[in-house]
Design an enzyme around this catalytic site. Structure first.
Site, PDB file in Angstrom:
ATOM      1  CB  SER A 123      -0.966  -0.044   1.192  1.00 58.33           C
ATOM      2  OG  SER A 123      -2.032   0.852   1.030  1.00 58.33           O
ATOM      3  CG  ASP A 257      -6.894  -3.676  -2.969  1.00 61.95           C
ATOM      4  OD1 ASP A 257      -7.602  -2.920  -2.290  1.00 61.95           O
ATOM      5  OD2 ASP A 257      -5.652  -3.596  -2.994  1.00 61.95           O
ATOM      6  CG  HIS A 285      -5.554  -2.893   0.609  1.00 63.75           C
ATOM      7  ND1 HIS A 285      -5.085  -2.397  -0.590  1.00 63.75           N
ATOM      8  CD2 HIS A 285      -4.917  -2.180   1.590  1.00 63.75           C
ATOM      9  CE1 HIS A 285      -4.217  -1.424  -0.356  1.00 63.75           C
ATOM     10  NE2 HIS A 285      -4.087  -1.275   0.955  1.00 63.75           N
TER      11      HIS A 285
END
Length: 339
Positions: A123, A257, A285
């Site tokens: 991320s 995600d 995610h």
């Protein structure tokens, strides 16, 4: 410096015949606290072997890698820090840009006398990993981007909303224990806005729980606003992905995600010559939490099948000049005339 060892597995266990079956003891996993530039840095370290750095995302912490660390530590030295402003690391008033976080990773590696490492970022951590490879290419052996930021504009509306003016006054209400307790009772309602009940929802709830202090909220907002605004992600590294052509690169994404869409993965893969792309069909995610064994095996296969990069200034110069031949002619002429 203080250290806290994690519990160890037993080194032997009885077999069906009543004897002892010897198995390899689990690597010692330590939570370590040091001061760098006078600021507290907590990190996890385990194993011996080629170094691997695991970088978490916004409002995350090193513990998000806990299922992966012991698996990789069988054959690697694994380092997973709490980023500045996150977890148990210091949360000063200061710089929370991608460059600052990348420099913090570099400083930790310098302190550990680790010259080069494979860099894995999830991320926001993916954006930091790309920035690290860009700022310190000579220190990056491999690059792994997991559900990475910095590869497109789209991002979940909740993160965009957190960058709006006045969000610093709303966050204390969202982080109140009563609100978090109520949210935990209505996972279906939050699921309707695109979040899988687990582990995406769990990790987002933990992220908001970590914002209980004013310092943590301030660090969160400054970090988020450095990469996102109300319209979406404002930092995009796609124009520099070609620089990764000399670094073995792997992209991992979860098909489900809803924080950063999987549609960012293929263009990034195409923009990184020689890269690999692995899409986990059932993951969200956090593929490292959804499918930890597969995730660790994917990393191990990638590490085994690739040779670590050795990038120097000359190689970087050729990559930059080779991207635009007309500019290269001008820059080479200027170099001859002014050196």
């Amino acid at each position: 410096m203080s250290t806290t060892p994690a519990p160890k597995r037993q080194s032997t266990k009885p077999n069906a015949g009543g004897g002892a079956l010897h198995v390899r003891p689990a690597p010692t996993i330590e939570r370590v606290v040091v001061l760098l530039h006078g600021q507290r840095v907590q990190f996890t370290i385990a194993g011996q072997g080629p170094p691997v750095v695991l970088i978490h995302g916004v409002a995350g912490r090193a513990a998000q890698w806990d299922q992966i660390v012991p698996l990789l530590a069988e054959t690697h030295t694994v380092v997973a820090p709490d980023l500045a402003g996150h977890g148990e690391s210091a949360k000063p008033r200061g710089d929370y840009s991608l460059g600052a976080h990348a420099s913090g990773i570099r400083d930790l590696l310098v302190g550990l006398d680790i010259e080069r490492a494979s860099i894995v970022g999830h991320s926001l951590g993916g954006g930091i990993a790309m920035q690290f490879a860009y700022q310190f290419p000579e220190r990056c052996e491999r690059l792994v981007l997991v559900s990475s930021g910095g590869l497109g504009e789209s991002v979940h509306p909740l993160l965009r909303a957190a960058t709006l003016p006045g969000s610093e006054f709303v966050l204390p209400l969202l982080a109140h224990p009563r609100v978090l307790g109520a949210a935990s009772l209505v996972p279906r309602a939050l699921g309707r806005i695109g979040l899988s009940p687990r582990p995406d929802l769990t990790e987002m709830a933990r992220g908001y729980q970590s914002l209980s202090s004013a310092e943590a909220r301030s660090a969160f907002i400054h970090t988020l606003r450095s990469v996102i605004d109300p319209t979406g992600q404002r930092i995009n590294g796609s124009d520099r992905l070609y620089l990764a052509s000399k670094i073995p690169s792997l992209i991992i994404w979860g098909r489900r995600d809803r924080i950063i869409p999987v549609e960012h993965a293929q263009p990034a893969h195409e923009g990184m010559p020689g890269s690999r792309l692995e899409v986990f069909e059932e993951a969200g995610h956090f593929p490292q939490l959804d499918e930890p064994l597969r995730f660790a095996r994917t990393l191990e296969d990638f590490f085994r099948d690739t040779e670590p990069a050795r990038i120097d200034a000359g190689m970087m110069r050729e990559l930059v000049l080779g991207h635009d031949p007309s500019s290269a002619v001008v820059l080479r002429r200027l170099q001859r005339e002014h050196t």
